[in-house]
Design a protein around this motif. Structure first.
Motif, PDB file in Angstrom:
ATOM      1  N   SER A 189     -17.940  -5.740 -21.803  1.00 44.18           N
ATOM      2  CA  SER A 189     -18.162  -7.147 -22.177  1.00 44.18           C
ATOM      3  C   SER A 189     -19.619  -7.354 -22.559  1.00 44.18           C
ATOM      4  CB  SER A 189     -17.815  -8.083 -21.020  1.00 44.18           C
ATOM      5  OG  SER A 189     -18.159  -9.418 -21.330  1.00 44.18           O
ATOM      6  N   ARG A 209     -20.741 -10.587 -22.903  1.00 41.92           N
ATOM      7  CA  ARG A 209     -20.991 -11.973 -22.494  1.00 41.92           C
ATOM      8  C   ARG A 209     -22.112 -12.028 -21.448  1.00 41.92           C
ATOM      9  NH1 ARG A 209     -18.470 -15.868 -19.182  1.00 41.92           N
ATOM     10  NH2 ARG A 209     -17.512 -14.295 -17.852  1.00 41.92           N
ATOM     11  N   SER A 261     -20.914 -12.375 -17.923  1.00 47.57           N
ATOM     12  CA  SER A 261     -19.776 -11.462 -17.714  1.00 47.57           C
ATOM     13  C   SER A 261     -19.619 -11.018 -16.255  1.00 47.57           C
ATOM     14  CB  SER A 261     -19.989 -10.222 -18.593  1.00 47.57           C
ATOM     15  OG  SER A 261     -19.184  -9.149 -18.151  1.00 47.57           O
ATOM     16  N   ASN A 281     -17.686  -8.485 -15.494  1.00 46.74           N
ATOM     17  CA  ASN A 281     -17.713  -7.011 -15.558  1.00 46.74           C
ATOM     18  C   ASN A 281     -19.151  -6.500 -15.558  1.00 46.74           C
ATOM     19  OD1 ASN A 281     -14.830  -5.836 -15.931  1.00 46.74           O
ATOM     20  ND2 ASN A 281     -14.859  -7.760 -17.072  1.00 46.74           N
ATOM     21  N   TRP A 330      -4.171  -7.723 -23.302  1.00 42.40           N
ATOM     22  CA  TRP A 330      -3.478  -6.619 -22.638  1.00 42.40           C
ATOM     23  C   TRP A 330      -4.052  -5.257 -23.027  1.00 42.40           C
ATOM     24  CZ3 TRP A 330       2.561  -7.384 -22.223  1.00 42.40           C
ATOM     25  CH2 TRP A 330       2.817  -8.643 -21.631  1.00 42.40           C
TER      26      TRP A 330
HETATM   27  C1  LIG Z   1     -10.170 -12.252 -26.408  1.00 44.69           C
HETATM   28  C2  LIG Z   1      -9.786 -12.358 -24.962  1.00 44.69           C
HETATM   29  C3  LIG Z   1      -8.562 -11.870 -24.534  1.00 44.69           C
HETATM   30  C4  LIG Z   1      -8.224 -11.913 -23.182  1.00 44.69           C
HETATM   31  N1  LIG Z   1      -7.056 -11.322 -22.765  1.00 44.69           N
HETATM   32  C5  LIG Z   1      -6.835 -11.176 -21.455  1.00 44.69           C
HETATM   33  C6  LIG Z   1      -5.750 -10.374 -20.992  1.00 44.69           C
HETATM   34  O1  LIG Z   1      -4.968  -9.837 -21.767  1.00 44.69           O
HETATM   35  N2  LIG Z   1      -5.584 -10.218 -19.666  1.00 44.69           N
HETATM   36  C7  LIG Z   1      -6.435 -10.800 -18.755  1.00 44.69           C
HETATM   37  O2  LIG Z   1      -6.270 -10.613 -17.550  1.00 44.69           O
HETATM   38  N3  LIG Z   1      -7.466 -11.574 -19.152  1.00 44.69           N
HETATM   39  C8  LIG Z   1      -7.683 -11.764 -20.483  1.00 44.69           C
HETATM   40  N4  LIG Z   1      -8.761 -12.508 -20.907  1.00 44.69           N
HETATM   41  C9  LIG Z   1      -9.569 -13.250 -19.922  1.00 44.69           C
HETATM   42  C10 LIG Z   1     -10.612 -12.351 -19.289  1.00 44.69           C
HETATM   43  O3  LIG Z   1     -10.040 -11.683 -18.181  1.00 44.69           O
HETATM   44  C11 LIG Z   1     -11.807 -13.154 -18.793  1.00 44.69           C
HETATM   45  O4  LIG Z   1     -12.326 -13.941 -19.839  1.00 44.69           O
HETATM   46  C12 LIG Z   1     -12.888 -12.254 -18.237  1.00 44.69           C
HETATM   47  O5  LIG Z   1     -13.772 -13.024 -17.474  1.00 44.69           O
HETATM   48  C13 LIG Z   1     -13.641 -11.526 -19.339  1.00 44.69           C
HETATM   49  O6  LIG Z   1     -14.508 -10.575 -18.790  1.00 44.69           O
HETATM   50  P1  LIG Z   1     -16.074 -10.838 -18.634  1.00 44.69           P
HETATM   51  O7  LIG Z   1     -16.243 -11.940 -17.617  1.00 44.69           O
HETATM   52  O8  LIG Z   1     -16.630  -9.548 -18.168  1.00 44.69           O
HETATM   53  O9  LIG Z   1     -16.622 -11.236 -19.980  1.00 44.69           O
HETATM   54  C14 LIG Z   1      -9.110 -12.502 -22.254  1.00 44.69           C
HETATM   55  C15 LIG Z   1     -10.326 -13.025 -22.689  1.00 44.69           C
HETATM   56  C16 LIG Z   1     -10.678 -12.950 -24.025  1.00 44.69           C
HETATM   57  C17 LIG Z   1     -12.025 -13.468 -24.473  1.00 44.69           C
END
Ligand SMILES: Cc1cc2nc3c(=O)[nH]c(=O)nc-3n(C[C@H](O)[C@H](O)[C@H](O)COP(=O)(O)O)c2cc1C
Length: 191
Positions: A14, A16, A19, A21, A86
């Motif tokens: 990520s 962000r 984030s 992660n 996914w």
């Molecule tokens: C483009 C996009 C697709 C996502 N698809 C999923 C998904 O398939 N499964 C899921 O559990 N979360 C999904 N999420 C939500 C993410 O789990 C959540 O935004 C997470 O905090 C992203 O990681 P980060 O905080 O490290 O940026 C999605 C988020 C984005 C932006």
């Protein structure tokens, strides 16, 4: 007991600023066993979208080479990534795709452990499954259990500082890192 420090790099999927992660990746040095040092890999965010024409005209971008060199010289790699739709986030997959075209593929015979944080129930499990497949085809040595899935991640980190505060998650990550250190030692690290 390790007779040297294991140099492990973390790759975050990520970009962000806030984030979860990235926050988990930042916590790894303090959760790792004494014999393991964890440092962040060089950034992959400036990699162009993979195109064989770039590779065949101007060659591999310097950022790709630096990323691959860091992976090659590490004893192990921990990938900490969200799940997007996914699957593997496109930017991370692009980085792996670039690295896979190098003559000496950096992930080959490299111990790799996976971690994921997600806002949902499954904690990024579907992404990990696909990442495991992509890296297996590159002959990475994929670490198995214990797995790290941080679900409902907003509840596991401090709102303001993004420090990892959830004790069961801390314990789970520590257990994985300790087992990953043994896995690396068993497989000889970078040799
Ligand atoms: C483009 C996009 C697709 C996502 N698809 C999923 C998904 O398939 N499964 C899921 O559990 N979360 C999904 N999420 C939500 C993410 O789990 C959540 O935004 C997470 O905090 C992203 O990681 P980060 O905080 O490290 O940026 C999605 C988020 C984005 C932006």
């Amino acid at each position: 007991m390790a007779d040297k420090t294991l140099n492990v790099i973390s790759i975050c999927g990520s970009l962000r600023k806030g984030s979860y992660n990235a926050a988990l990746a930042r916590a790894l040095p303090s959760l790792a066993p004494a014999a393991m040092a964890v440092t962040p890999a060089p950034a992959w965010d400036k990699f162009p979208i993979y195109n064989a024409d770039i590779q065949n005209s101007t060659g591999f971008p310097a950022e790709v080479t630096a990323w691959a060199d860091a992976i090659r010289s590490a004893d192990g790699v921990i990938i900490v990534s969200p799940e997007y739709n996914w699957s593997i986030p496109g930017g991370l997959k692009n980085a792996i795709d670039w690295s896979s075209r190098l003559k000496e593929v950096p992930f080959a015979n490299k111990p790799v452990a996976l971690q994921s944080c997600s806002g949902g129930l499954l904690g990024g499990a579907r992404m990990q499954y696909q990442l495991r497949m992509a890296l297996t085809t590159l002959d990475a040595l994929m670490f198995g259990k214990p797995e790290v899935f941080v679900n409902f991640s907003a509840k596991k980190f401090d709102d303001k500082t993004l420090a990892l505060t959830d004790q069961p998650t801390i314990d789970m990550v520590k257990q994985q890192l300790a087992a990953f250190a043994k896995f690396i030692e068993r497989h000889g690290g970078k040799g």
